[in-house]
Design a protein around this motif. Structure first.
Motif, PDB file in Angstrom:
ATOM      1  N   ARG A 134      -1.940  -4.149 -10.176  1.00  0.00           N
ATOM      2  CA  ARG A 134      -2.467  -2.995  -9.462  1.00  0.00           C
ATOM      3  C   ARG A 134      -3.976  -3.115  -9.370  1.00  0.00           C
ATOM      4  NH1 ARG A 134       2.109  -1.425 -12.040  1.00  0.00           N
ATOM      5  NH2 ARG A 134       3.490   0.031 -10.916  1.00  0.00           N
ATOM      6  N   TYR A 151       0.871  -1.172   0.000  1.00  0.00           N
ATOM      7  CA  TYR A 151       0.000   0.000   0.000  1.00  0.00           C
ATOM      8  C   TYR A 151       0.917   1.233   0.000  1.00  0.00           C
ATOM      9  CZ  TYR A 151      -3.407  -3.517   1.293  1.00  0.00           C
ATOM     10  OH  TYR A 151      -4.198  -4.645   1.306  1.00  0.00           O
ATOM     11  N   MET A 192     -11.550   4.125  -0.468  1.00  0.00           N
ATOM     12  CA  MET A 192     -10.949   3.337  -1.537  1.00  0.00           C
ATOM     13  C   MET A 192      -9.468   3.148  -1.234  1.00  0.00           C
ATOM     14  SD  MET A 192     -13.195   2.394  -3.743  1.00  0.00           S
ATOM     15  CE  MET A 192     -12.109   1.883  -5.067  1.00  0.00           C
ATOM     16  N   LYS A 193      -8.980   1.933  -1.445  1.00  0.00           N
ATOM     17  CA  LYS A 193      -7.586   1.609  -1.185  1.00  0.00           C
ATOM     18  C   LYS A 193      -6.931   1.156  -2.485  1.00  0.00           C
ATOM     19  CE  LYS A 193      -6.318  -0.002   2.708  1.00  0.00           C
ATOM     20  NZ  LYS A 193      -6.001  -0.822   3.893  1.00  0.00           N
ATOM     21  N   TYR A 194      -5.665   1.531  -2.612  1.00  0.00           N
ATOM     22  CA  TYR A 194      -4.883   1.142  -3.790  1.00  0.00           C
ATOM     23  C   TYR A 194      -3.809   0.166  -3.326  1.00  0.00           C
ATOM     24  CZ  TYR A 194      -0.937   1.489  -7.011  1.00  0.00           C
ATOM     25  OH  TYR A 194       0.131   1.201  -7.819  1.00  0.00           O
ATOM     26  N   ASN A 240      -7.677  -1.630  -7.154  1.00  0.00           N
ATOM     27  CA  ASN A 240      -8.380  -0.739  -6.242  1.00  0.00           C
ATOM     28  C   ASN A 240      -9.587  -1.478  -5.652  1.00  0.00           C
ATOM     29  OD1 ASN A 240      -6.734   1.589  -6.729  1.00  0.00           O
ATOM     30  ND2 ASN A 240      -7.826   1.904  -8.664  1.00  0.00           N
ATOM     31  N   TYR A 241      -9.805  -1.270  -4.372  1.00  0.00           N
ATOM     32  CA  TYR A 241     -10.965  -1.898  -3.711  1.00  0.00           C
ATOM     33  C   TYR A 241     -11.312  -1.070  -2.487  1.00  0.00           C
ATOM     34  CZ  TYR A 241      -7.566  -3.867  -0.424  1.00  0.00           C
ATOM     35  OH  TYR A 241      -6.573  -4.021   0.505  1.00  0.00           O
ATOM     36  N   THR A 242     -12.517  -1.270  -1.995  1.00  0.00           N
ATOM     37  CA  THR A 242     -12.977  -0.522  -0.828  1.00  0.00           C
ATOM     38  C   THR A 242     -12.438  -1.166   0.454  1.00  0.00           C
ATOM     39  OG1 THR A 242     -15.004  -1.850  -0.765  1.00  0.00           O
ATOM     40  CG2 THR A 242     -15.082   0.223  -1.981  1.00  0.00           C
TER      41      THR A 242
END
Length: 339
Positions: free
Chosen positions: A143, A108, A155-157, A145-147
């Motif tokens: 890569r 992250y 949202m997290k990357y 993205n998800y909550t």
């Protein structure tokens, strides 16, 4: 003639008395031995019978004591078995492998940028040529993205990288990150490990997969300005329902990075190395030390001893009653014979 007849008559009573006396003497001579036998032999018989009865009573009490001990052993065995069922023992076993299933490493980075990533072997990492500059990325990366699974709003990357696999060749993965600016006093990058990178690739819902991983696995950090060396070991835990959970144990060591760039920089460099600690997979499971077959065999032996003891006690009691009746019968016969 008359005088001779009178003399005969007068002599006959003496002879008759003599005959009666002889008969009485014969009777007394016959009875005497019986009376002597009645005084000596029954006393010997009575003493032997008494000893036998006492011995039988002692044996009976011994077998009753053994039966009590057997009953106590049955109770103790059943109690121990129930206690062991309630409190299983943790068993740890080790399985040696030459290749691991490549783990997934989810970073992250936030505002940080991945500069280079490469697999090295035999613990050899060559010197950095252009630190802080974009290099080759020779790792399988993804890569996504998800909550956030805990808030469902943020949202997290995540940057997912394939981890090392070949433990015999001491395969390791070396990554370099760069962060240009930061508004914090301390800069660090979060990461987590999950068991299989291939499962992540094959998953149709990768966002849900990452949400499950973040809910199940712990996350760690590595700081900027250092080289963090992470040695992993794999632990598998078998649950009571037959399911299996996987977690990682880590040993980290931190080495200071000496920045030899000519111009002073305000950016931050992150270096991290991942490798396997050893070729052993640790398997943990709860086992019950009580063996039901051993307990059944022990109980069968104890119950067999109980039945044998009860049978012997019953036969002993019957034998004592029989001896008692025989003794009373002989005594009555002897008294009748004497009378």
């Amino acid at each position: 003639q008359l005088s001779e007849d009178v003399e005969r008559v007068s002599e006959n009573p003496a002879e008759e008395r003599g005959g009666e006396m002889g008969v009485h003497e014969d009777a007394s001579s016959v009875i005497l031995p019986d009376s002597e036998l009645g005084t000596s032999a029954p006393s010997l018989r009575f003493s032997k019978t008494c000893l036998k009865n006492v011995f039988s009573v002692i044996l009976l009490f011994i077998y009753l004591l053994l039966m009590a001990v057997a009953v106590f052993l049955v109770y103790q065995t059943i109690s121990d078995f129930r206690e062991k069922l309630k409190h299983p023992v943790m068993s740890v076993s080790y399985k040696e492998v030459s290749l691991y299933d490549a783990p997934g490493i989810a970073f992250y980075p936030g505002k940080a940028q991945l500069l280079s990533c490469k697999h090295h072997y035999y613990d050899h990492i060559p010197p950095l040529v252009n630190p802080g500059q974009q290099g080759k990325i020779e790792c399988s990366t993804w890569r996504i993205n998800y909550t956030d699974p805990f808030t469902n709003q943020t949202m997290k990357y995540a940057l997912v990288v394939q981890g090392p696999r070949d433990v015999k060749k001491k395969e390791l993965v070396f990554l370099q990150f760069h962060l240009n600016e930061t508004d914090q006093d301390f800069s660090a990058i979060d990461y987590l490990l999950f068991s299989s990178f291939q499962e992540f690739i094959n998953s149709p819902e990768k966002a849900e997969f990452m949400k499950d991983c973040e809910s199940s696995y712990s996350s760690w950090k590595f700081s900027g300005g250092f080289r963090t060396w992470v040695k992993m070991s794999l632990v598998k835990t078998k649950e009571e329902d037959g399911s299996e959970t996987v977690e990682f144990k880590q040993e980290t060591s931190v080495v200071n990075y000496i920045d030899q760039r000519t111009k002073p920089r305000s950016d931050q460099l992150f270096f991290v190395v991942f490798e396997w600690k050893d070729p052993f997979i640790q398997t943990v499971q709860d086992i019950i030390t009580a063996n039901p077959w051993n307990m059944i065999a022990l109980l069968c032996g104890i119950f067999l001893a109980l039945f044998k003891a009860a049978d012997f006690a019953k036969l002993s009691v019957k034998w004592m009653i029989k001896i008692r009746k025989r003794h009373l019968k002989r005594r009555s016969q002897a008294m009748n014979h004497i009378s």
